[in-house]
Design a protein around this motif. Structure first.
Motif, short mmCIF file in Angstrom:
data_model
loop_
_atom_site.label_atom_id
_atom_site.label_comp_id
_atom_site.label_asym_id
_atom_site.label_seq_id
_atom_site.Cartn_x
_atom_site.Cartn_y
_atom_site.Cartn_z
N GLY A 1 63.50 67.00 54.84
CA GLY A 1 64.67 66.13 54.91
C GLY A 1 65.73 66.38 53.87
N TRP B 1 55.46 57.72 59.04
CA TRP B 1 56.61 57.50 58.17
C TRP B 1 57.91 57.58 58.97
N GLU B 2 58.04 58.63 59.80
CA GLU B 2 59.27 58.80 60.57
C GLU B 2 59.44 57.71 61.63
N ARG B 3 58.34 57.28 62.26
CA ARG B 3 58.45 56.23 63.26
C ARG B 3 58.87 54.90 62.63
N TRP C 1 60.48 54.47 59.42
CA TRP C 1 61.67 54.43 58.59
C TRP C 1 62.69 55.51 58.93
N GLY C 2 62.50 56.22 60.03
CA GLY C 2 63.46 57.24 60.39
C GLY C 2 63.16 58.57 59.69
N SER C 3 64.22 59.25 59.28
CA SER C 3 64.06 60.56 58.66
C SER C 3 63.31 60.44 57.33
N SER D 1 54.27 61.46 60.44
CA SER D 1 54.67 60.92 61.74
C SER D 1 54.81 59.41 61.69
N PRO E 1 62.56 52.84 51.08
CA PRO E 1 63.56 52.37 52.06
C PRO E 1 64.42 51.25 51.49
#
Length: 322
Positions: free
Chosen positions: A237, A113-115, A117-119, A111, A147
């Motif tokens: 992903g 990670w997604e917040r 850097w996105g997917s 969670s 990233p």
């Protein structure tokens, strides 16, 4: 016949298999509803506890290899190997002593990670190390990507802080927490091509009777009801973009023959090690997993779609002449 990534398969098409799985799922749901119809809510069976795993079987390992080798790895622009370990407490018990606790820590990490850097595009596999003093050390192997707008060192530091916060390591004293920030996450850039195929080879490595793959066996405390995990490996992903070639039974038979001949001429034969009665280890050449009835092969360099298209065209031409 289907081809995806480095996997060439001859047999039931993926779309047909998915349709059969959906139909079987609907049938099970109807049977479950019919069995609980008319019962009070408190009498109806509740949601089952997490599945208890006892390690990777040969069938599960084959499924994992096929899945990882068929992935579309284009999201992995800067692939990197990662290993996440847990801080030990004073009593020798790690921060996550059971499967559900460890899964919560992973969900918090993903969670964050997604917040940030996105997917998230990654492949993960969970292993366990049981030391001589019976200390359980679950650790996670991950193939991910750095990233684009960050350097490798900066991203490594961010991962260490995010993982430390995810496992609630702030309860440690300042000295231990600082050591954990340094040693909690190991990272190394992937060199060479085909990261998904390399991950499939690494994650499926097996040595019977040796300590190397004993790490695939959960400790006894993780085998109690409700303490296991639903999965010990997974993909986030990334998907497998499969190309399907509709063939008749005769064409599929010739496609399997041509694929087996191509593999024999272009790929080294699969080998295994067998211990004789004298104790000596010998190499044994195993038959190709692709038989006349179907199967699948791993083709290097992601050439499975091109090779599959050529084999399908040749099989159709040969079958038309029969």
């Amino acid at each position: 016949m289907s081809a995806a990534g480095s996997v060439l398969a001859v047999g039931t098409l993926p779309s047909v298999r998915r349709a059969r799985q959906r139909e079987a799922s609907r049938t099970r749901a109807k049977e479950r509803v019919a069995a609980t119809a008319g019962r009070p809510r408190e009498v109806a069976p509740r949601r089952p506890a997490p599945v208890v795993h006892v390690g990777l079987s040969r069938a599960a390992r084959r499924t994992m290899v096929r899945r990882l080798a068929s992935l579309d790895t284009s999201p992995l622009t800067r692939p990197v190997w990662l290993t996440f370990t847990l801080p030990g407490r004073l009593d020798g018990v790690p921060a996550a002593a059971s499967g559900p606790e460890y899964r919560k820590a992973l969900n918090r990490l993903f969670s964050r990670w997604e917040r940030a850097w996105g997917s998230v595009a990654l492949v993960w596999k969970l292993e366990w190390t049981v030391s001589t003093d019976d200390r359980i050390a679950p650790h996670l192997h991950v193939l991910a990507t750095v990233p684009e707008d960050m350097s490798f060192g900066e991203w490594h530091c961010w991962l260490a802080r995010a993982w430390t916060a995810s496992v609630a390591a702030s309860g440690l004293d300042p000295v231990e927490e600082w050591q954990w920030l340094i040693h909690g996450v190991w990272a190394q850039l992937v060199e060479g091509a085909e990261p998904a195929r390399r991950a499939a080879r690494y994650f499926s490595f097996w040595k019977p009777g040796r300590s190397g793959r004993n790490q695939d066996m959960p400790p006894p405390s993780w085998l109690e009801p409700g303490c296991g995990l639903r999965r010990v490996w997974g993909v986030r992903g990334m998907v497998a973009v499969e190309e399907e070639h509709q063939l008749t039974p005769l064409e599929a038979k010739w496609a399997a023959r041509l694929a087996r001949r191509w593999a024999s001429a272009n790929l080294p034969p699969p080998r295994s090690r067998r211990r004789r009665a004298s104790g000596r280890l010998t190499h044994v050449v195993r038959p190709w997993p692709l038989s006349s009835q179907g199967g699948w092969l791993i083709i290097p360099d992601g050439r499975a779609p091109a090779v599959g298209e050529a084999i399908a065209a040749a099989a159709v031409e040969i079958a038309s002449q029969r």
